[in-house]
Design an enzyme around this catalytic site. Structure first.
Site, PDB file in Angstrom:
ATOM      1  N   LYS A 112      -1.123  -1.124  -4.424  1.00 46.48           N
ATOM      2  CA  LYS A 112      -2.094  -0.053  -4.617  1.00 46.48           C
ATOM      3  C   LYS A 112      -1.333   1.253  -4.481  1.00 46.48           C
ATOM      4  CE  LYS A 112      -6.057   2.416  -2.733  1.00 46.48           C
ATOM      5  NZ  LYS A 112      -7.070   2.538  -1.644  1.00 46.48           N
TER       6      LYS A 112
ATOM      7  N   TYR B  40       0.865  -1.194   0.000  1.00 46.88           N
ATOM      8  CA  TYR B  40       0.000   0.000   0.000  1.00 46.88           C
ATOM      9  C   TYR B  40       0.894   1.234   0.000  1.00 46.88           C
ATOM     10  CZ  TYR B  40      -4.160   2.804   1.276  1.00 46.88           C
ATOM     11  OH  TYR B  40      -5.192   3.709   1.304  1.00 46.88           O
TER      12      TYR B  40
END
Length: 313
Positions: free
Chosen positions: A170, A140
Site C-alpha cells: 500500500k 505499508y
C-alpha cells in the site's frame, strides 16, 4: 492485475469507540457490512485511519476476533500488524493467519529513524521466519507517517528472498511516480500495488495495479466500486472525479476526526465522534466545513444511510 487477493476497493476502516474509549465492535461490524455492500471488495483494519497505534496488542486481537464473530468474513480482512516491536508484529501476524485472514498490512519498525535497507531486510526476515507459512505480507509505504520508506531495491530484495510471502504494497506516499515504478518493476512477479490516494485509482488500475486502500473509502466506496468495475468510459470517469473531490473534502480538515464527522452525520449517530487522544473531535466550525465539502462534492447523503440521519433528526 488478475487474481489479486484484495483486488479492488479496500476501505481503511475507522474504529468506532464507546464513551470509555474501548472499541465498539457492534458499530464497527455494522459499518463493515455497509462498506462491503457499497463498493468495497475488502477491508483494511487497524491501519492509520483505524488508529492502530492507539490500541494495545490485546485490543487489536480482540477487534479482529470480534468482527469475525459478528459475521464479517475473514477472507475480506487485511489487518494492520506492523509494530515497533518485532515480537508484537509476529504475534499479531500469526493471530491474523490463525483467524483466517489471507494477508496483513505491515508497517516497518518505525521508532528508530533512518534504518538501513540491510536493517529492514533483517527485520522482515526475522518476522517471516518466526510467523511461518500461511499468510501474505503487504508492505505499508507511508514515509510521511512512519519516516521509514521502502526503497525499490529493498522491495526487490524481499520479493526475491520471500516470493511466497511478500505479496504487495500500500503506497500512501501520494507520489504517483513511485506507485507506477512499483507496478512497472514488480507487477509481472505477482506483486500487488494499491494506491492509498483516492485520486489515483483509475490511473493505477490502467497501469496494472491492483486497486486502492484508502481512508475516504469509508464514505466514497460506491464511486470506487464503479471505477474498479468499469475502468474507462464516462461512468468510470465521473466516478473517479467523485473520488478525487471527496478525497479533497476529507482533507479539508484533520482526516480521521473529519471522516468520523461524515459518518456520524450520515448515520445520525454522534457516537462516531468519540476518538482516542491525541486525536480530538472537530470544532463546530470544522464540522460545518467538512460536511459542506462532502455535500458540495455531491457525496451526501450516503447510499442506504440517508434515512437514518433523517430519522435521528
Amino acid at each position: 492485475m488478475k487474481d489479486a487477493l484484495y483486488g479492488g476497493v479496500n476501505a481503511a476502516v475507522l474504529t468506532p469507540m464507546h464513551a470509555d474509549l474501548t472499541p465498539d465492535i457492534a458499530r464497527m461490524a455494522d459499518h463493515a457490512r455497509w462498506l462491503l455492500a457499497n463498493g468495497c471488495t475488502g477491508l483494511g483494519l487497524l491501519g492509520t485511519t483505524g488508529e492502530a497505534a492507539s490500541f494495545g496488542l490485546h485490543e487489536r486481537r480482540a477487534i479482529l476476533e470480534g468482527l469475525i464473530a459478528a459475521g464479517i468474513p475473514a477472507a475480506k480482512l487485511m489487518p494492520g500488524t506492523g509494530c515497533a516491536s518485532l515480537g508484537d508484529t509476529v504475534e499479531l501476524t500469526r493471530h491474523a493467519r490463525d483467524m483466517g485472514c489471507p494477508g496483513v498490512l505491515m508497517l516497518p519498525p518505525f521508532y528508530y529513524k533512518a534504518p538501513s535497507d540491510d536493517g529492514l531486510f533483517a527485520y522482515f526476515s526475522a518476522v517471516i521466519e518466526r510467523v511461518g507459512p500461511g499468510i501474505k505480507i503487504y508492505l505499508y509505504h507511508f514515509p510521511q507517517q512512519s519516516a521509514v520508506p521502502f526503497s525499490l531495491d529493498l522491495i526487490d530484495r524481499l520479493l526475491t528472498a520471500f516470493p511466497d510471502t511478500i505479496k504487495g504494497v500500500k503506497d500512501s506516499s501520494g507520489d504517483y511516480a513511485n506507485m507506477l515504478a512499483m507496478v512497472e518493476r514488480f507487477a509481472a512477479r505477482g506483486f500487488e500495488v494499491y494506491t492509498g490516494s483516492d485520486e489515483y485509482l483509475q490511473q493505477i488500475l490502467a497501469a496494472g495495479g491492483a486497486g486502492c486502500i484508502t481512508a475516504a473509502s469509508n464514505a466514497n466506496c460506491q464511486y470506487g466500486g464503479i471505477v474498479y468495475a468499469k475502468r474507462t468510459g464516462p461512468e468510470a470517469d465521473a466516478a473517479q472525479a467523485k473520488m478525487t473531490a471527496t478525497r479533497r473534502a476529507a482533507t479539508s480538515v484533520p482526516l480521521i476526526p473529519g471522516l468520523r464527522q461524515v459518518i456520524a452525520h450520515a448515520r445520525g449517530d454522534d457516537a462516531w465522534l468519540t476518538i482516542r487522544p491525541p486525536h480530538l473531535p472537530l470544532s463546530a466550525e470544522q464540522a460545518k466545513t467538512v460536511i459542506a465539502a462532502w455535500e458540495a462534492a455531491g457525496a451526501l447523503p450516503l447510499p442506504g444511510l440517508d434515512g437514518l440521519a433523517k430519522a435521528a433528526e
